[in-house]
Scaffold this active site. Structure first.
Site, PDB file in Angstrom:
ATOM      1  N   HIS A 493      -5.781  28.650 -72.180  1.00  0.00           N
ATOM      2  CA  HIS A 493      -5.227  30.017 -72.122  1.00  0.00           C
ATOM      3  C   HIS A 493      -6.116  30.923 -71.272  1.00  0.00           C
ATOM      4  O   HIS A 493      -5.640  31.592 -70.340  1.00  0.00           O
ATOM      5  CB  HIS A 493      -5.118  30.569 -73.545  1.00  0.00           C
ATOM      6  CG  HIS A 493      -4.669  31.998 -73.618  1.00  0.00           C
ATOM      7  ND1 HIS A 493      -3.369  32.365 -73.884  1.00  0.00           N
ATOM      8  CD2 HIS A 493      -5.353  33.174 -73.449  1.00  0.00           C
ATOM      9  CE1 HIS A 493      -3.271  33.684 -73.875  1.00  0.00           C
ATOM     10  NE2 HIS A 493      -4.461  34.194 -73.614  1.00  0.00           N
ATOM     11  N   GLU A 494      -7.394  30.944 -71.587  1.00  0.00           N
ATOM     12  CA  GLU A 494      -8.307  31.817 -70.837  1.00  0.00           C
ATOM     13  C   GLU A 494      -8.435  31.363 -69.390  1.00  0.00           C
ATOM     14  O   GLU A 494      -8.603  32.187 -68.483  1.00  0.00           O
ATOM     15  CB  GLU A 494      -9.681  31.867 -71.515  1.00  0.00           C
ATOM     16  CG  GLU A 494      -9.679  32.457 -72.919  1.00  0.00           C
ATOM     17  CD  GLU A 494      -9.178  33.894 -72.969  1.00  0.00           C
ATOM     18  OE1 GLU A 494      -9.254  34.601 -71.946  1.00  0.00           O
ATOM     19  OE2 GLU A 494      -8.706  34.311 -74.050  1.00  0.00           O
ATOM     20  N   HIS A 497      -5.841  32.984 -67.321  1.00  0.00           N
ATOM     21  CA  HIS A 497      -6.251  34.319 -66.866  1.00  0.00           C
ATOM     22  C   HIS A 497      -7.157  34.205 -65.641  1.00  0.00           C
ATOM     23  O   HIS A 497      -7.007  34.949 -64.660  1.00  0.00           O
ATOM     24  CB  HIS A 497      -7.008  35.048 -67.973  1.00  0.00           C
ATOM     25  CG  HIS A 497      -6.148  35.624 -69.046  1.00  0.00           C
ATOM     26  ND1 HIS A 497      -5.063  36.431 -68.787  1.00  0.00           N
ATOM     27  CD2 HIS A 497      -6.226  35.542 -70.402  1.00  0.00           C
ATOM     28  CE1 HIS A 497      -4.508  36.809 -69.926  1.00  0.00           C
ATOM     29  NE2 HIS A 497      -5.189  36.278 -70.921  1.00  0.00           N
ATOM     30  N   GLU A 522      -0.251  38.580 -69.803  1.00  0.00           N
ATOM     31  CA  GLU A 522      -0.485  37.364 -70.584  1.00  0.00           C
ATOM     32  C   GLU A 522       0.404  36.190 -70.179  1.00  0.00           C
ATOM     33  O   GLU A 522       0.288  35.110 -70.747  1.00  0.00           O
ATOM     34  CB  GLU A 522      -0.286  37.659 -72.069  1.00  0.00           C
ATOM     35  CG  GLU A 522      -1.291  38.622 -72.673  1.00  0.00           C
ATOM     36  CD  GLU A 522      -2.704  38.056 -72.734  1.00  0.00           C
ATOM     37  OE1 GLU A 522      -2.832  36.813 -72.817  1.00  0.00           O
ATOM     38  OE2 GLU A 522      -3.652  38.852 -72.680  1.00  0.00           O
TER      39      GLU A 522
END
Length: 718
Positions: A493-494, A497, A522
């Protein structure tokens, strides 16, 4: 804070007379020289070789910004105004972002204290920038001359004008600074007062989580001590549960003793007490700010540049989602409650809030024969990093490798520096990885900006620099760190980003990477979570830490099955959080509001979980700080990502064609284009809906994936 330093885009061809002026920069981080051994400062900034360097770092940022303001006052061309404004933004962001990363992660108190001072000083300067009439008039001129600008530059001028309107009043700036201080206080209170409970005897704590807890001892008379010298025959061992969220979840998930779970839940859900007052002040400060700006609520204020466009659109979307998941969530709740009754006997009528994680874990483990230790054995941290490399190589044809750091560049020996390198394009950006938990460090997982990408001249591009911060625990019985699957998902997930930032190629750092509309930010990170669940991806890097065995397909299927077992309950919880966020920062009545009553009321309406008097989830829900009135963005992203995965990625998730589309139609634009246009261009129709003047996601793919879409809901999702 000066809003325009935190977001936006454009594409400008500068006149040659302006290029030498913009090339004079104090803050460009060093280009990576793989053979360079000369010392530098934190993050490659020469000023930050010592804590006191932050003082000069701020001073030179102010000096450089003043030079740019002087230049802008001469009213050059509109394109040059926007470019110079973006350099001011970039210069100030260098200080703001570096100070924040240092404050959250540096182990040396001296550096942290100087970073806090730098942050305070630059925020005072931001007040000056917000109220600077020269800059405001220049932006208005650039906007009026929009026909002379590129599409991206016009978008930048519009956003800058809106941001100046938000910040040109003294009281607004004071309220912004007050909110900044309150947010910091709220976060510090969470760290400083996590709560704890002492449990005796030690046997009440399951062995697999004992390494997360602090051993304590007490005399057999009942007097508790942490150590008792030579009185070993008189001491009883126990454990102190520090009820910070990660530890608390492990206790609730794995502890058979209901009283231990109850004690831990009640303590962890009722601290820090100081945040009651802090949150009330933050709500009032944000509400006053919104009213000064002519908005009915802070929620309305922050929606101005979001896809949703209004709180009414968001609340309608959330209530619609809540209605769609309710029936299935009710079924799941009854299933969990019935299991508790079977295990405990009919005397246990109610399912308590401290029961859900324990019994859902039990059911998942039983249904799919899952053992968390076995799962983690396939996800050693080095192999998980190989998984990130796999994504970069397969999707984007680039490498993601560790590069050496100059002396003084790192803030801790564990930190790694990675570079994304394309064989034809060269270096694309740099990423620091700070992976392990340590005392005093930011307690969660997050992406921090250091430098945003921006076009400096026709031949030079400022490469983005980011940091990913995690709090993985070192193994208590092995030198090899192993992640559970949830941690792997968080890592991916990170990394989503980070890729959004590292692969964006906007002309202006104002729009670089994640500097996008809040309810779009997101989406890439949620999309990359899917890669952590797909066997075709996992089999290429997930290997047993000691035998090298590839993760079995059956185990991955079990993980997916367990994830889907209580999908409606989890989705219902996220909807509840988003509604709390909207309500707290929504319209206020003339009478003072009781936040405790608001949260309790919403929980009864939109959740099956009982509300326990004396518990207050809202006093340590840090998303209220960074996502005030914007937590719904996670649900938007969940829906957008589900559609992208289904339409673009699912057939061949590691296809270079898929990667090219993701990069060229989504990631490279950052905030440079309207999010709805990017999404539609990427996958075609059927990803967004237009509703009451705003944009909401099409929920069909998300609900189908969670097996929540039936004939009754199907017409609503479109």
């Amino acid at each position: 804070m000066w809003n325009f330093i935190k977001n936006r885009e454009p594409n400008i061809h500068m006149k040659r007379l302006f290029e030498p002026f913009l090339s004079y920069r104090h803050f460009r981080t060093r280009a990576v020289d793989r053979q360079n051994t000369s010392s530098t400062g934190l993050y490659g900034f020469d000023h930050l070789k010592s804590p006191k360097g932050f003082q000069r770092f701020v001073d030179e940022a102010i000096e450089r910004s003043s030079e740019l303001i002087d230049y802008i006052s001469g009213m050059p061309s509109s394109a040059e105004i926007i470019r110079a404004m973006d350099e001011i933004s970039d210069t100030v962001c260098s200080v703001v972002d570096s100070a924040e990363l240092c404050r959250q992660t540096h182990p040396a108190r001296g550096f942290v204290e100087e970073a806090i001072k730098a942050s305070m000083k630059i925020n005072v300067y931001l007040h000056f920038l917000n109220t600077n009439h020269t800059l405001y008039n220049a932006v208005k001129k650039a906007e009026q001359d929009g026909h002379l600008l590129t599409e991206e530059a016009r978008r930048a001028a519009l956003h800058l004008h809106i941001d100046f309107e938000k910040g040109k009043l003294d009281r607004v700036n004071q309220l912004n600074m007050d909110a900044h201080k309150l947010c910091r206080e709220y976060g510090e209170n969470i760290i400083n007062d996590p709560g704890y409970v002492d449990i005796f005897p030690a046997s009440r704590i399951p062995r697999q989580i004992q390494h997360l807890l602090k051993p304590i001892y007490r005399l057999t008379s009942g007097v508790s001590k942490e150590s008792l010298g030579s009185y070993e025959d008189e001491q009883e061992k126990g454990f102190r549960i520090i009820t910070e969220p990660r530890t608390l979840f492990s206790v609730l998930q794995l502890t058979p003793d209901e009283q231990v779970r109850k004690m831990a839940y009640l303590k962890g859900s009722s601290v820090p007490h100081a945040n009651h007052e802090v949150l009330d002040k933050l709500i009032n400060s944000r509400h006053e700010l919104a009213q000064i700006m002519g908005c009915k609520s802070y929620a309305e204020f922050v929606m101005q540049l979001n896809m949703a466009s209004s709180p009414e659109v968001v609340v309608s979307f959330l209530q619609e989602m809540s209605n769609m998941v309710k029936e299935k969530a009710d079924e799941e709740f009854n299933t969990i409650r019935n299991l508790k009754r079977d295990v405990c006997g009919q005397r246990c009528v109610d399912l308590e809030p401290w029961d859900e994680a324990y019994y859902t874990t039990m059911m998942k483990s039983s249904a799919y024969n899952l053992d968390s230790a076995v799962v983690a054995s396939y996800f050693s941290l080095p192999q998980c990093i190989e998984g990130l490399k796999l994504l970069v190589k397969s999707l984007f044809g680039a490498s993601f490798d560790s590069v050496p750091m100059a002396p003084g560049e790192s803030w801790h020996p564990d930190v790694l520096k990675m570079c994304i390198h394309h064989p034809e394009e060269g270096d694309l950006g740099f990423l620091y990885l700070d992976l392990f938990s340590r005392k005093g460090k930011y307690p969660g997982c997050a992406t921090f900006a250091i430098k945003g990408g921006r076009k400096i001249s026709e031949t030079e591009y400022q490469l983005p620099v980011m940091a990913l911060v995690f709090n993985f625990s070192r193994s208590h019985d092995s030198s090899i760190v192993r992640l559970n699957h949830s941690e792997l998902e968080t890592l991916f997930h990170e990394f989503g980003h980070a890729l959004h930032a590292l692969l964006s190629r906007t002309d202006y750092q104002h729009f670089a990477g994640t500097r996008v509309a809040l309810d779009f930010a997101e989406t890439p990170s949620n999309l990359f979570e899917y890669y952590a669940w797909d066997y075709r991806v996992l089999k290429k890097f997930a290997r047993h830490y000691s035998t090298g065995e590839v993760i079995p397909e059956k185990l991955v299927k079990s993980l997916n099955g367990a994830r889907d077992m209580f999908a409606a309950t989890e989705l219902q919880r996220q909807i509840f959080y988003a509604l709390v966020d909207q309500t707290l920062f929504g319209e206020q009545l003339s009478v003072p509001r009781d936040t405790n009553s608001i949260v309790a009321h919403l929980k009864r309406q939109h959740s099956n979980e009982k509300h326990v008097e004396g518990t207050h989830m809202h006093i340590r829900f840090s998303h209220f700080l960074t996502y005030g009135a914007g937590y719904y963005s996670y649900l938007y992203a969940k829906c957008f990502a589900a559609t992208i995965w289904k339409k673009l990625c699912q057939e061949d998730p590691l296809s270079p064609t898929t990667g090219t589309l993701l990069r060229t139609k989504l990631l490279q634009y950052g905030g440079a284009k309207e999010p709805a246009d990017l999404l539609t261009d990427l996958v075609g129709d059927g990803i967004v809906r237009y509703h009451n003047g705003g944009i909401v996601p099409d929920v069909t793919s998300c609900l189908e994936e969670l097996k929540l879409l039936d004939d009754k809901n199907r017409h609503i999702g479109k």
